[in-house]
Design an enzyme around this catalytic site. Structure first.
Site, PDB file in Angstrom:
ATOM      1  CG  LEU A 177      -2.171   8.273  11.303  1.00 26.87           C
ATOM      2  CD1 LEU A 177      -1.097   7.625  10.708  1.00 26.87           C
ATOM      3  CD2 LEU A 177      -3.478   7.274  11.192  1.00 26.87           C
TER       4      LEU A 177
ATOM      5  CG  ASN B 194      -4.407  -0.382  14.501  1.00 25.79           C
ATOM      6  OD1 ASN B 194      -5.353   0.317  13.831  1.00 25.79           O
ATOM      7  ND2 ASN B 194      -3.670   0.521  15.420  1.00 25.79           N
TER       8      ASN B 194
ATOM      9  CG  PHE C 119       1.884   3.066   8.787  1.00 21.61           C
ATOM     10  CD1 PHE C 119       2.366   4.287   9.119  1.00 21.61           C
ATOM     11  CD2 PHE C 119       0.955   2.285   9.448  1.00 21.61           C
ATOM     12  CE1 PHE C 119       1.585   5.178  10.105  1.00 21.61           C
ATOM     13  CE2 PHE C 119       0.428   3.069  10.618  1.00 21.61           C
ATOM     14  CZ  PHE C 119       0.755   4.193  10.893  1.00 21.61           C
TER      15      PHE C 119
ATOM     16  NE  ARG D 138      -3.855   2.155   2.392  1.00 20.66           N
ATOM     17  CZ  ARG D 138      -4.135   2.544   3.788  1.00 20.66           C
ATOM     18  NH1 ARG D 138      -3.541   2.339   4.965  1.00 20.66           N
ATOM     19  NH2 ARG D 138      -5.075   3.528   3.732  1.00 20.66           N
TER      20      ARG D 138
ATOM     21  CG  HIS E   8      -2.148   3.575  13.808  1.00 18.27           C
ATOM     22  ND1 HIS E   8      -2.298   2.397  13.212  1.00 18.27           N
ATOM     23  CD2 HIS E   8      -2.975   4.592  13.424  1.00 18.27           C
ATOM     24  CE1 HIS E   8      -3.356   2.489  12.401  1.00 18.27           C
ATOM     25  NE2 HIS E   8      -3.880   3.841  12.693  1.00 18.27           N
TER      26      HIS E   8
ATOM     27  CG  PHE F 209      -1.345   8.582   4.735  1.00 19.96           C
ATOM     28  CD1 PHE F 209      -1.191   9.495   6.073  1.00 19.96           C
ATOM     29  CD2 PHE F 209      -2.284   7.768   4.557  1.00 19.96           C
ATOM     30  CE1 PHE F 209      -2.005   8.686   6.976  1.00 19.96           C
ATOM     31  CE2 PHE F 209      -2.623   7.067   5.455  1.00 19.96           C
ATOM     32  CZ  PHE F 209      -2.582   7.472   6.998  1.00 19.96           C
TER      33      PHE F 209
ATOM     34  CD  GLN G  30      -0.796  -0.914   5.866  1.00 17.00           C
ATOM     35  OE1 GLN G  30      -1.276   0.255   5.697  1.00 17.00           O
ATOM     36  NE2 GLN G  30      -1.281  -1.918   6.274  1.00 17.00           N
TER      37      GLN G  30
END
Length: 160
Positions: free
Chosen positions: A116, A96, A107, A49, A120, A54, A57
């Protein structure tokens, strides 16, 4: 006492990324990352990803974003620290699907992502190799944020 290596190196298909670990703030998460790295778990796994400006991942052996497990046999709890924030590019954090659902996926931030914080577990930062992370961030993606060219973790190892 078990060893607490200072860094994990991810040798990727685009170059090496050195990750400094935050043992003081997230010991269980660091242990998970270190043991998965040492065992070869992350070898030949894709970064599945990539969301521009951003995150990137990886850590899912299925390559789907829905797989992976921890060394603890399934999920393990969050280790959230008020001292650590998603304040810029190069922060390493657990991916998660809600509270206390940490497995093997992680990530790397590509920019500040303060929304976030508290959701996380942050357990490290890129100490060298941000040029590699930056080059990864420039790759094309499909409609599902999957890189159109594979980015692989070829192998990972620890450095004391």
């Amino acid at each position: 006492m078990e060893s607490q290596p200072k860094q994990v190196v991810l040798e990727t298909s685009m170059g090496s990324i050195n990750i400094e670990l935050y043992w003081k703030h997230a010991p269980k998460t660091c242990r998970n990352f270190v043991e998965l790295s040492r065992s070869g778990y992350y070898s030949n796994i894709k970064f599945h990803r990539l969301v521009k400006d951003f995150i990137i991942q990886g850590g899912d052996p299925t390559g789907t974003g829905r797989g992976g497990s921890s060394i603890y046999g399934g999920y393990f709890e969050d280790e959230i620290s008020d001292e650590l924030k998603h304040s810029g590019a190069g922060i390493i954090s657990m991916a998660n699907s809600g509270p206390n659902t940490n497995g093997s996926q992680f990530f790397i931030t590509l920019a500040p992502a303060q929304w976030l914080d508290g959701k996380h577990t942050i357990y490290g930062r890129v100490s060298s190799g941000m040029n590699v992370v930056h080059r990864m961030s420039l790759l094309g993606v499909d409609a599902n944020d999957r890189p159109t060219d594979d980015i692989l973790i070829l192998r990972s190892y620890t450095v004391d």
